[in-house]
Scaffold this motif. Structure first.
Motif, PDB file in Angstrom:
ATOM      1  N   LEU A  86     -21.507 -36.818  17.563  1.00 26.40           N
ATOM      2  CA  LEU A  86     -22.195 -35.982  18.533  1.00 26.40           C
ATOM      3  C   LEU A  86     -21.227 -35.078  19.280  1.00 26.40           C
ATOM      4  O   LEU A  86     -21.572 -33.948  19.647  1.00 26.40           O
ATOM      5  CB  LEU A  86     -22.951 -36.888  19.518  1.00 26.40           C
ATOM      6  CG  LEU A  86     -23.978 -36.241  20.436  1.00 26.40           C
ATOM      7  CD1 LEU A  86     -25.036 -35.492  19.656  1.00 26.40           C
ATOM      8  CD2 LEU A  86     -24.616 -37.310  21.311  1.00 26.40           C
ATOM      9  N   SER A 217     -29.424 -40.975  20.835  1.00 22.17           N
ATOM     10  CA  SER A 217     -27.974 -40.952  20.610  1.00 22.17           C
ATOM     11  C   SER A 217     -27.233 -40.413  21.819  1.00 22.17           C
ATOM     12  O   SER A 217     -26.022 -40.614  21.949  1.00 22.17           O
ATOM     13  CB  SER A 217     -27.632 -40.115  19.373  1.00 22.17           C
ATOM     14  OG  SER A 217     -28.075 -38.783  19.503  1.00 22.17           O
ATOM     15  N   GLN A 253     -26.507 -33.200  13.538  1.00 22.30           N
ATOM     16  CA  GLN A 253     -26.054 -34.583  13.600  1.00 22.30           C
ATOM     17  C   GLN A 253     -26.578 -35.371  12.395  1.00 22.30           C
ATOM     18  O   GLN A 253     -25.883 -36.225  11.845  1.00 22.30           O
ATOM     19  CB  GLN A 253     -26.540 -35.231  14.902  1.00 22.30           C
ATOM     20  CG  GLN A 253     -25.982 -36.603  15.146  1.00 22.30           C
ATOM     21  CD  GLN A 253     -26.440 -37.188  16.469  1.00 22.30           C
ATOM     22  OE1 GLN A 253     -25.783 -38.019  17.056  1.00 22.30           O
ATOM     23  NE2 GLN A 253     -27.589 -36.769  16.951  1.00 22.30           N
TER      24      GLN A 253
END
Length: 256
Positions: A86, A217, A253
């Motif tokens: 990320l 996330s 991602q």
């Protein structure tokens, strides 16, 4: 010798003491052996031995009588951050939001029940506040953290609150579990979280989640002074940019 914590895990006392010393050096911005001993209620000889060991390993530096955190810690932190996919894929999108809004843009992830800022981008008018890359904060005190909490399981939320509590940072901080759960329900429903002076007086933040494979996330946010963060500006300008950025980050991602 070790002990067992409330979750049944074995803790090695000397290792715990070493990390408490590192945290104290951070909060005190450097300290003498006596100051560390007093701060942590340790025998002076024990504080000295720990500091000398940490200095030998490169995690502490000695300036005269004062010990300070060493740059060896930066190496560990930078390595850990680079392991976060990320961190890399979010960079261009956060830079764009920062440029377009002129404000401070943040990316936060949860680790060990705390919120960790892993990237910050500053627009031309961004305010200078106490947050920095790598900083750890209580999740319930920020829009970013509340976004993450809202999308964790109820069991995981309970574990985090049991472990870290709900300490008050300002008079606006939510410190009641039932009230927090009510707000987290709204965040899940609306997909947006707000922080109105809940960690820093005068600062307002808006945050949205970033998902990967249907799991949270992290979260991204825009922060600015109350005077510039009107509800109309948030709805008409900032939220569309955050949502666009989150959409691209999630795709990158997943498929990077």
């Amino acid at each position: 010798m070790g002990s067992t914590d409330s979750e049944g895990r074995t803790r090695v006392k000397t290792v715990g003491t070493a990390f408490r010393i590192l945290e104290a050096l951070k909060s005190l911005d450097g300290a003498t052996t006596t100051e560390i001993a007093n701060e942590l209620d340790l025998p002076k000889s024990s504080a000295y031995n720990h500091l000398q060991t940490l200095e030998h390993e490169g995690y502490v530096v000695e300036n005269g009588q004062t010990y300070e955190l060493g740059l060896q810690l930066l190496d560990l932190g930078a390595f850990a951050r680079q392991k976060q996919t990320l961190f890399d894929v979010a960079k261009p999108e956060l830079e764009t939001v920062a440029t377009e809004t002129g404000e401070l843009v943040n990316l936060l992830v949860e680790e060990n029940g705390r919120g960790i800022f892993i990237r910050r981008e500053q627009g031309a008018n961004a305010v200078n506040i106490d947050s920095y890359t790598g900083q750890s904060v209580h999740l319930h005190t920020t829009a970013l953290g509340k976004t993450v909490l809202a999308h964790l399981s109820a069991q995981r939320r309970e574990e985090i609150i049991d472990r870290h509590g709900l300490p008050e940072k300002t008079e606006n901080t939510i410190t009641d579990r039932d009230r927090l759960e009510g707000e987290l329900d709204e965040i899940r429903s609306e997909g947006v979280a707000y922080d109105i002076e809940e960690r820093i007086r005068g600062l307002r933040c808006v945050a949205i989640p970033v998902f990967k494979d249907d799991s949270i996330s992290g979260a991204i946010s825009v922060s600015g002074p109350n005077s510039r963060m009107s509800e109309q500006r948030i709805q008409d300008d900032i939220l569309p940019q955050l949502k666009h950025a989150a959409n691209i980050i999630e795709l990158n991602q997943t498929y990077s």
